[in-house]
Write a protein that holds these residues in place. Structure first.
Motif, PDB file in Angstrom:
ATOM      1  N   LEU A   1      35.832  44.050  50.486  1.00 11.88           N
ATOM      2  CA  LEU A   1      35.694  43.842  51.924  1.00 11.88           C
ATOM      3  C   LEU A   1      36.410  42.565  52.327  1.00 11.88           C
ATOM      4  O   LEU A   1      36.372  41.568  51.618  1.00 11.88           O
ATOM      5  CB  LEU A   1      34.198  43.706  52.237  1.00 11.88           C
ATOM      6  CG  LEU A   1      33.745  43.503  53.667  1.00 11.88           C
ATOM      7  CD1 LEU A   1      33.874  44.797  54.463  1.00 11.88           C
ATOM      8  CD2 LEU A   1      32.290  43.030  53.677  1.00 11.88           C
ATOM      9  N   GLU A   2      37.128  42.616  53.456  1.00 10.91           N
ATOM     10  CA  GLU A   2      37.648  41.367  54.031  1.00 10.91           C
ATOM     11  C   GLU A   2      36.955  41.164  55.365  1.00 10.91           C
ATOM     12  O   GLU A   2      36.755  42.092  56.122  1.00 10.91           O
ATOM     13  CB  GLU A   2      39.179  41.390  54.134  1.00 10.91           C
ATOM     14  CG  GLU A   2      39.779  42.454  55.022  1.00 10.91           C
ATOM     15  CD  GLU A   2      40.049  41.956  56.427  1.00 10.91           C
ATOM     16  OE1 GLU A   2      39.454  40.945  56.833  1.00 10.91           O
ATOM     17  OE2 GLU A   2      40.828  42.603  57.127  1.00 10.91           O
ATOM     18  N   ASN A   3      36.562  39.919  55.630  1.00 11.70           N
ATOM     19  CA  ASN A   3      35.623  39.659  56.722  1.00 11.70           C
ATOM     20  C   ASN A   3      36.269  39.289  58.046  1.00 11.70           C
ATOM     21  O   ASN A   3      35.575  38.928  58.974  1.00 11.70           O
ATOM     22  CB  ASN A   3      34.651  38.547  56.309  1.00 11.70           C
ATOM     23  CG  ASN A   3      35.341  37.197  56.181  1.00 11.70           C
ATOM     24  OD1 ASN A   3      36.538  37.135  55.899  1.00 11.70           O
ATOM     25  ND2 ASN A   3      34.620  36.113  56.385  1.00 11.70           N
TER      26      ASN A   3
ATOM     27  N   LYS B   1      27.923  40.590  64.409  1.00 11.39           N
ATOM     28  CA  LYS B   1      26.666  41.161  64.898  1.00 11.39           C
ATOM     29  C   LYS B   1      25.648  40.022  64.956  1.00 11.39           C
ATOM     30  O   LYS B   1      24.932  39.751  63.995  1.00 11.39           O
ATOM     31  CB  LYS B   1      26.201  42.279  63.982  1.00 11.39           C
ATOM     32  CG  LYS B   1      27.235  43.397  63.816  1.00 11.39           C
ATOM     33  CD  LYS B   1      26.702  44.558  63.008  1.00 11.39           C
ATOM     34  CE  LYS B   1      25.978  45.537  63.900  1.00 11.39           C
ATOM     35  NZ  LYS B   1      25.613  46.783  63.214  1.00 11.39           N
ATOM     36  N   LYS B   2      25.616  39.347  66.107  1.00 14.37           N
ATOM     37  CA  LYS B   2      24.884  38.091  66.200  1.00 14.37           C
ATOM     38  C   LYS B   2      23.383  38.250  65.960  1.00 14.37           C
ATOM     39  O   LYS B   2      22.785  37.488  65.221  1.00 14.37           O
ATOM     40  CB  LYS B   2      25.113  37.453  67.572  1.00 14.37           C
ATOM     41  CG  LYS B   2      26.535  37.021  67.832  1.00 14.37           C
ATOM     42  CD  LYS B   2      26.645  36.337  69.186  1.00 14.37           C
ATOM     43  CE  LYS B   2      28.090  36.029  69.517  1.00 14.37           C
ATOM     44  NZ  LYS B   2      28.213  35.383  70.829  1.00 14.37           N
ATOM     45  N   LYS B   3      22.753  39.240  66.603  1.00 13.99           N
ATOM     46  CA  LYS B   3      21.296  39.323  66.547  1.00 13.99           C
ATOM     47  C   LYS B   3      20.758  39.514  65.132  1.00 13.99           C
ATOM     48  O   LYS B   3      19.840  38.796  64.728  1.00 13.99           O
ATOM     49  CB  LYS B   3      20.802  40.411  67.500  1.00 13.99           C
ATOM     50  CG  LYS B   3      20.949  40.014  68.963  1.00 13.99           C
ATOM     51  CD  LYS B   3      20.322  41.011  69.901  1.00 13.99           C
ATOM     52  CE  LYS B   3      20.461  40.536  71.348  1.00 13.99           C
ATOM     53  NZ  LYS B   3      19.906  41.519  72.301  1.00 13.99           N
ATOM     54  N   PRO B   4      21.280  40.473  64.361  1.00 15.74           N
ATOM     55  CA  PRO B   4      20.754  40.577  62.996  1.00 15.74           C
ATOM     56  C   PRO B   4      21.051  39.356  62.149  1.00 15.74           C
ATOM     57  O   PRO B   4      20.223  38.932  61.349  1.00 15.74           O
ATOM     58  CB  PRO B   4      21.442  41.828  62.431  1.00 15.74           C
ATOM     59  CG  PRO B   4      22.548  42.152  63.348  1.00 15.74           C
ATOM     60  CD  PRO B   4      22.192  41.581  64.676  1.00 15.74           C
TER      61      PRO B   4
ATOM     62  N   VAL C   1      21.868  50.023  57.409  1.00 11.17           N
ATOM     63  CA  VAL C   1      21.314  49.149  56.376  1.00 11.17           C
ATOM     64  C   VAL C   1      20.329  48.151  56.996  1.00 11.17           C
ATOM     65  O   VAL C   1      20.612  47.530  58.011  1.00 11.17           O
ATOM     66  CB  VAL C   1      22.443  48.378  55.640  1.00 11.17           C
ATOM     67  CG1 VAL C   1      21.873  47.180  54.892  1.00 11.17           C
ATOM     68  CG2 VAL C   1      23.146  49.289  54.660  1.00 11.17           C
ATOM     69  N   ARG C   2      19.176  48.023  56.360  1.00 14.52           N
ATOM     70  CA  ARG C   2      18.182  47.035  56.766  1.00 14.52           C
ATOM     71  C   ARG C   2      17.812  46.201  55.547  1.00 14.52           C
ATOM     72  O   ARG C   2      17.293  46.737  54.568  1.00 14.52           O
ATOM     73  CB  ARG C   2      16.931  47.727  57.348  1.00 14.52           C
ATOM     74  CG  ARG C   2      17.184  48.511  58.632  1.00 14.52           C
ATOM     75  CD  ARG C   2      17.538  47.585  59.791  1.00 14.52           C
ATOM     76  NE  ARG C   2      17.837  48.332  61.017  1.00 14.52           N
ATOM     77  CZ  ARG C   2      19.030  48.721  61.385  1.00 14.52           C
ATOM     78  NH1 ARG C   2      20.070  48.447  60.611  1.00 14.52           N
ATOM     79  NH2 ARG C   2      19.219  49.379  62.512  1.00 14.52           N
TER      80      ARG C   2
ATOM     81  N   PHE D   1      30.378  44.231  56.492  1.00 11.14           N
ATOM     82  CA  PHE D   1      29.720  45.300  55.731  1.00 11.14           C
ATOM     83  C   PHE D   1      28.690  46.007  56.608  1.00 11.14           C
ATOM     84  O   PHE D   1      28.553  47.234  56.567  1.00 11.14           O
ATOM     85  CB  PHE D   1      29.050  44.685  54.498  1.00 11.14           C
ATOM     86  CG  PHE D   1      28.276  45.653  53.666  1.00 11.14           C
ATOM     87  CD1 PHE D   1      28.914  46.442  52.716  1.00 11.14           C
ATOM     88  CD2 PHE D   1      26.897  45.767  53.807  1.00 11.14           C
ATOM     89  CE1 PHE D   1      28.201  47.329  51.938  1.00 11.14           C
ATOM     90  CE2 PHE D   1      26.176  46.646  53.034  1.00 11.14           C
ATOM     91  CZ  PHE D   1      26.822  47.434  52.094  1.00 11.14           C
ATOM     92  N   MET D   2      27.976  45.239  57.434  1.00 10.54           N
ATOM     93  CA  MET D   2      26.946  45.819  58.294  1.00 10.54           C
ATOM     94  C   MET D   2      27.537  46.705  59.390  1.00 10.54           C
ATOM     95  O   MET D   2      26.863  47.582  59.908  1.00 10.54           O
ATOM     96  CB  MET D   2      26.084  44.714  58.904  1.00 10.54           C
ATOM     97  CG  MET D   2      25.147  44.060  57.899  1.00 10.54           C
ATOM     98  SD  MET D   2      24.020  42.877  58.663  1.00 10.54           S
ATOM     99  CE  MET D   2      24.993  41.378  58.551  1.00 10.54           C
ATOM    100  N   HIS D   3      28.798  46.484  59.729  1.00  9.64           N
ATOM    101  CA  HIS D   3      29.452  47.370  60.697  1.00  9.64           C
ATOM    102  C   HIS D   3      29.773  48.720  60.066  1.00  9.64           C
ATOM    103  O   HIS D   3      29.739  49.751  60.732  1.00  9.64           O
ATOM    104  CB  HIS D   3      30.733  46.718  61.229  1.00  9.64           C
ATOM    105  CG  HIS D   3      30.484  45.697  62.289  1.00  9.64           C
ATOM    106  ND1 HIS D   3      30.404  46.006  63.628  1.00  9.64           N
ATOM    107  CD2 HIS D   3      30.271  44.362  62.209  1.00  9.64           C
ATOM    108  CE1 HIS D   3      30.164  44.913  64.331  1.00  9.64           C
ATOM    109  NE2 HIS D   3      30.078  43.906  63.490  1.00  9.64           N
TER     110      HIS D   3
END
Length: 265
Positions: free
Chosen positions: A254-256, A24-27, A65-66, A58-60
């Motif tokens: 989590l695995e990235n 998620k490039k932008k965040p 979440v912010r 994690f953000m996906h």
């Protein structure tokens, strides 16, 4: 004061993750800018940037979440989720301790080879190079390291394995020369559940010292699949993770790479 990590190093660190289509490039870019604007030392900025990259998957899973505080300690981050203030403590589980030192040496060797190529012609050689090495390769002595740097340099110039390098795979990159090791999955590369449980126990001991203003505190244990020291194929005796006792409100593994997440608590 000389910078511990150059801006170019940080760009390269982020560029490797850009190859992951899930990023998620932008965040990520926004969070990195926020960290850059903080009064943290360069070393701490680099660490925080690396940590937030590990939380990309994690953000996906939690798109709502912010992150509100990216530069705090104990826990590592403070975020907002469903009107709750969530503390997020991040820790990496190392699956191959013996490879950690080897990987550190490899990264230094890669950087020296990158410098040689960039000094010769950055435009000609820019790209991301994934290298596979022969099993017998050694990186112990300075002489061996220097020889391997030259072999890596020659392999990329010729676009084929030379000396210690078994194979070379190139991916597009519009700015720099970036060298890393080829990802290879071992079907029997297990991550012992005991390592995860040991990490949880260590974090449990520190829990009383975490920020008490948060509504919940979550523990996120990450396997960095871009690191040869952290990779795994499956978790051995995964059922043992159900027995965990912890003051953390939620615990995840989590695995990235593919973004697989396991809810432990």
């Amino acid at each position: 004061m000389k910078k511990t990590f150059s801006d170019e190093d940080l760009i390269k660190n982020l560029s490797l993750y850009y190859l992951n289509r899930h990023l998620k490039k932008k965040p990520i870019e926004k969070y990195h800018r926020t960290i850059d604007e903080s009064p943290l030392h360069d070393r701490e900025k680099y660490r925080k940037k690396s940590e937030i990259l590990l939380l990309n998957s994690f953000m996906h899973h939690f798109p709502e979440v912010r992150f509100e505080n990216l530069t705090c300690e104990s826990p590592d981050f403070i975020a907002k989720l469903n009107d709750k203030k969530i503390g997020i403590e991040l820790t990496e589980v190392i699956n191959h301790l013996e490879m950690k030192k080897v990987e550190s040496t490899l990264n230094k060797i890669f950087r020296q080879a990158e410098i040689l190529l960039e000094q010769e012609d950055t435009t000609k050689y820019r790209g991301v190079y994934f290298l596979e090495f022969h099993h017998h390769v050694k990186f112990d002595s300075l002489e061996e390291q220097q020889e391997n740097i030259i072999n890596i340099y020659k392999s990329i110039k010729k676009n084929k394995g030379v000396g210690c390098v078994k194979s070379v795979r190139k991916s597009f990159h519009r700015r720099n020369v970036f060298i890393t090791h080829e990802y290879s999955m071992n079907l029997f590369d297990e991550l012992c559940s005991e390592k995860i449980l040991e990490l949880i126990e260590k974090k449990n001991e520190k829990f009383p010292y975490y920020d008490t203003s948060v509504d919940e505190c979550w523990l996120v244990i990450v396997s960095d699949m871009n690191s040869i020291a952290s990779r795994y194929t499956f978790i051995q005796d995964k059922e043992h993770l159900k027995e965990v006792k912890s003051p953390f409100h939620k615990i995840f593994h989590l695995e990235n790479l593919c973004g697989n997440i396991t809810s432990i608590k």
